[in-house]
Design an enzyme around this catalytic site. Structure first.
Site, mmCIF file in Angstrom:
data_model
loop_
_atom_site.group_PDB
_atom_site.id
_atom_site.type_symbol
_atom_site.label_atom_id
_atom_site.label_comp_id
_atom_site.label_asym_id
_atom_site.label_seq_id
_atom_site.Cartn_x
_atom_site.Cartn_y
_atom_site.Cartn_z
ATOM 1 C CG HIS A 155 -9.455 -14.890 -58.263
ATOM 2 N ND1 HIS A 155 -10.352 -15.213 -57.253
ATOM 3 C CD2 HIS A 155 -9.656 -13.574 -58.503
ATOM 4 C CE1 HIS A 155 -11.055 -14.153 -56.924
ATOM 5 N NE2 HIS A 155 -10.650 -13.142 -57.660
ATOM 6 C CG ASP A 173 -10.336 -18.028 -55.419
ATOM 7 O OD1 ASP A 173 -9.186 -17.586 -55.538
ATOM 8 O OD2 ASP A 173 -11.348 -17.445 -55.867
ATOM 9 N N GLY A 213 -13.371 -5.716 -57.661
ATOM 10 C CA GLY A 213 -12.672 -4.919 -56.661
ATOM 11 C C GLY A 213 -12.895 -5.452 -55.261
ATOM 12 C CB SER A 271 -11.345 -10.367 -55.744
ATOM 13 O OG SER A 271 -12.061 -11.159 -56.630
ATOM 14 C CB SER A 298 -14.355 -17.180 -54.504
ATOM 15 O OG SER A 298 -13.974 -17.832 -55.696
#
Length: 438
Positions: free
Chosen positions: A209, A239, A319, A321, A336
């Site tokens: 993402h 993801d 931040g 991810s 995720s």
């Protein structure tokens, strides 16, 4: 002179003993379980190690099948626990050295329940996962789900049966766009997960993402130093994504940045097990730890549905991810999304790294694929074990470096103590006289 030498010896001996004591304290702090390997938070210092158990539980689940078992996890005593549906299966589990727990629903029953939830109209802000400990599928609705929609979801759960338990949670399920080493693009930020390769080119594995194919990435918000470009991305559904290194000068080693100038070398790849202690690193909240609470989770993000995720109690914030999930130097997943934050706690979901590597056709250099439990003990099957991680010359050197100055202080103290054996007071020499007068 005699008293001076004796005084010097006492001073040196006292200093040597003090050095040994101080060095011992420093080594105990730097070794596994000490602060040099951990992070300080509300719960104090946490070690970068995790309990490691032979994968007897996973093997038993595979051997007995989905109709006779309902998953496995690590018990409070560190032993593997296997959920079983009949006495014969329980006997086999106990003979193998694991703990058997009789349950009502098999994994086949729980999988059927999740399929019924998945076939219903999608509701953003909901998630579900199999909880082997409670022998149920847990359906969760966040604060964004309206009363009317949540009522329909609860009605659906009731129709499925006792296999499903519905509960609300605070916060909202969001992707954590905006980690270990930060990467910037178009005003947003993500974390680098793991360095990977297809045998010819180096890439960064991170969350899907974070950006579609063609997304450029930089080391800072000004765009002065380019990292690379997203060349493969899968989101929603999965993801994960691959960022090709365009800058050959950047470090592409198999390490994870855990803050404070420290790194953890990645030596293996595996799927986690429920109950296992795990660690996550991200540029927003740094190094955090928690436990795996569920596998094969489905999350309905506002952007779309992602399946097959790992659910944990490790906190995360925007931040983080794409940042790495790991334990004992074994890669487990990339961040995720989730709900909550690192002040109040929350739930965080991770894309399993094994599935991502297989789908993308890449690997982590030098990392070996391990059994479902990323912590295979060297002990006998079914018994708890601990792996000190020292198996190669590099491991030995790295292990010694972990102790840092503590070892040096101990060596100096030991040498000083030995030196006191050579500092002896000089004996007074008496001049001999003849007993005769002649």
């Amino acid at each position: 002179m005699k008293h001076m030498r004796r005084g010097v010896r006492r001073v040196v001996r006292f200093a040597a003993v003090g050095a040994l004591v101080c060095g011992g304290v420093m080594v105990s702090q730097a070794g596994p379980g000490g602060s040099a390997h951990g992070t300080t938070g509300g719960g104090g210092t946490r070690a970068l190690s995790a309990d490691r158990t032979d994968d007897v539980g996973g093997r038993l689940v595979s051997a007995l099948g989905a109709s006779r078992t309902a998953g496995n996890w690590i018990g409070a005593d560190g032993r593997p626990v296997v959920a079983v549906t009949d006495d014969t299966a329980a006997d086999e589990v106990n003979r193998a050295g694991a703990t058997a727990k009789r349950v009502r629903y098999s994994m086949a029953d729980l999988d059927s329940a999740t399929e019924k939830l998945r076939s219903a109209p999608r509701v953003a802000g909901t998630a579900w996962m199999v909880d082997p400990k409670s022998n149920q599928v847990v359906l969760v609705g966040d604060s964004t789900v309206s009363i009317a929609r949540w009522s329909k979801m609860k009605d659906l759960a009731a129709q499925v049966g006792g296999e499903v338990r519905a509960q609300r949670t605070e916060g909202s399920f969001t992707t954590r766009t905006a980690g270990a080493s930060p990467m910037f693009t178009n005003g947003s930020r993500c974390s680098a997960g793991f360095n990977v390769t297809n045998g010819q080119t180096g890439f960064i594995l991170t969350a899907g993402h974070c950006g579609p194919n063609g997304t450029p990435w930089f080391t800072d918000g000004t765009g002065s130093t380019r990292i690379g470009t997203t060349v493969q991305s899968s989101f929603p559904g999965n993801d994960f994504s691959l960022i090709r290194y365009d800058n050959a000068s950047l470090d592409q080693k198999s390490v994870v940045n855990v803050g404070g100038g420290q790194t953890v070398r990645v030596t293996g790849v595996a799927d986690p097990v429920v109950g296992q202690e795990v660690f996550r690193s991200g540029s927003t909240t740094g190094l955090r730890s928690g436990k795996v609470t569920g596998l094969n989770a489905t999350v309905n993000y506002p952007e779309g549905t992602v399946t097959g995720l790992v659910q944990t109690t490790v906190c995360a914030e925007p931040g983080d991810s794409g940042g790495p999930l790991f334990a004992q130097g074994v890669a487990l997943g990339v961040t995720s999304g989730g709900s909550g934050d690192c002040d109040r706690g929350g739930v965080t979901f991770f894309q399993p790294v094994t599935k991502a590597l297989t789908a993308l056709g890449v690997s982590i250099p030098g990392a070996k694929t391990q059994s479902p439990n990323p912590a295979i003990a060297s002990g006998s099957s079914g018994s708890p074990g601990v792996d000190d991680g020292v198996s190669t010359l590099d491991d030995v050197v790295a292990y010694a470096q972990n102790f840092g100055p503590g070892l040096v202080v101990i060596v100096v103290g030991f040498v000083g103590l030995l030196s006191t054996l050579t500092i002896r007071p000089r004996r007074r020499r008496y001049r001999g006289y003849s007993t005769g007068w002649g």
